[in-house]
Design an enzyme around this catalytic site. Sequence first.
Site, short mmCIF file in Angstrom:
data_model
loop_
_atom_site.label_atom_id
_atom_site.label_comp_id
_atom_site.label_asym_id
_atom_site.label_seq_id
_atom_site.Cartn_x
_atom_site.Cartn_y
_atom_site.Cartn_z
N LYS A 1 -69.20 50.87 6.12
CA LYS A 1 -68.06 49.96 6.09
C LYS A 1 -66.79 50.77 6.39
O LYS A 1 -66.54 51.07 7.54
CB LYS A 1 -68.04 49.17 4.78
CG LYS A 1 -69.34 48.33 4.64
CD LYS A 1 -69.32 47.39 3.49
CE LYS A 1 -70.69 46.85 3.10
NZ LYS A 1 -71.33 45.96 4.08
N ARG B 1 -78.56 30.41 9.39
CA ARG B 1 -77.70 31.50 9.85
C ARG B 1 -77.72 31.60 11.37
O ARG B 1 -78.77 31.88 11.95
CB ARG B 1 -78.13 32.82 9.22
CG ARG B 1 -77.72 32.87 7.75
CD ARG B 1 -78.33 34.02 7.01
NE ARG B 1 -78.07 33.81 5.59
CZ ARG B 1 -77.19 34.51 4.88
NH1 ARG B 1 -76.50 35.48 5.43
NH2 ARG B 1 -77.00 34.24 3.61
C1 LIG Z 1 -71.72 45.26 -2.84
C2 LIG Z 1 -72.63 45.76 -1.77
N1 LIG Z 1 -73.53 46.71 -2.07
C3 LIG Z 1 -74.37 47.20 -1.14
C4 LIG Z 1 -74.34 46.74 0.17
C5 LIG Z 1 -75.27 47.33 1.18
O1 LIG Z 1 -74.58 48.21 2.01
P1 LIG Z 1 -75.21 48.76 3.36
O2 LIG Z 1 -74.73 47.84 4.42
O3 LIG Z 1 -74.75 50.16 3.51
O4 LIG Z 1 -76.72 48.69 3.20
C6 LIG Z 1 -73.43 45.75 0.54
C7 LIG Z 1 -73.42 45.26 1.92
O5 LIG Z 1 -72.87 44.32 2.34
C8 LIG Z 1 -72.55 45.24 -0.46
O6 LIG Z 1 -71.67 44.28 -0.16
#
Ligand SMILES: Cc1ncc(COP(=O)(O)O)c(C=O)c1O
Length: 421
Positions: A256, A30
Amino acid sequence: MIYLCASNMFDFESYFKTELEQLREEGRYRYFLNVNKSARHFPHFYYEKGGETKRAINFCSNDYLGMSVEEDVIGKLSYILHHSGTGSSGTRNISGTTQQHQSLENALAVWHQKEAALLFGGAYLANVTALQTIGRKIPDLIFISDERNHASIIEGMRAAGNAKKIFRHNDVAHLAEILSALPMDQPKMVVFESVYSMNGSVAPVKDMIQLAKKYNALTYVDEVHAIGLYGETGAGICEKDDLLKEVDLINGTLAKAVGVYGGYIAGNALIIDFIRSFGSGFIFTTSLPPAICAAAEKSIELIRHHHARRQYIGELVTYLRGLLDEYAISHTKNSSHITPVLIAEASRCKAIADRLLEGFGVYVQPVNYPTVPVGEECLRLIITAKHNREQIFHLVQSLKKVFLEEAAHHMQKEPTQSLAG
Ligand SMILES: Cc1ncc(COP(=O)(O)O)c(C=O)c1O
């Protein structure tokens, strides 16, 4: 492989090095691009290369609605920041519950038409804590989980240590087969996402919830990529399909589409109180800063009325997919806002993304294993409410040019290879 050094002890250094070398060889190492994010110019951003400042268009941001750069949200954050200071300075139990935390939890509960909500440092932590807590406290509970569930869901179930059954991705018939084979009185929980983050597929949420209810299973839906975008007020697929009352636990993020930071779960008062009272990942960590909570609440207040932005994103995604078809660039079909372009090889995926950035000022993230299964490496194209048609046209043209360059390069290489061979 056994890693032993001269004194017959485990050789940590050679272990770490070998593992990293293997990642590099597989093209899965990465590399992070140092992005200089711009509130004024989003979706453009700046980065440094060879002593020069360069500008690119971001096509992989999860700030779907552009809320991280919204004046009113920034204003709210700054205002509370100056009143409350930077951090909360405590766990929720030790002076870390402020007016802003309570107000945001109430707003989240109302948004999802649930009795209560609980904040976490992120949706990852919310998934891990909720699943681990319920699983550990009910050792006989069986998790029934979609094969494509996010790493945080998998970690939560793993940490709980309960038995687990996996159903094929979005396959209601397979879920029915698993549920019907289990004793009716066996505690069980069906765990899935509404919009899958990488392939963009949308789960048949209604059918799954109905089925789970028939077999007396709890339902846990991760709406992280649906929050803000679907439903009348943007509360997600459960709102869109009128299932908010049916689903037991919803997981969401504030990081997001909400554009701020943090995560949460929402459900009935009893289950939320249970996780609040027994969840290690909730109890033993400093709470979110009050200003972050206030900004997230402001953002949600605005998002509820951003119908036009939701519609605009839908129109742009249709435009993008139409262009991809016109330029014969194959992409995964789904009914969400996420458009994956399948590349199917990790190093090729990275090389294409590098070329797009350096040659065309287009930033897309190569998505490789373990984020997706081997063979499904892709470029995940994300359109936000801040993009326009001109930028999307540039993205598709750039992709086409890179694919053509690649093909020309292969054609040049092939005769040499056959001569040598
Ligand atoms: C489906 C899903 N659940 C949970 C998360 C975790 O979210 P957070 O960035 O708020 O920790 C992500 C993050 O990319 C995700 O894609």
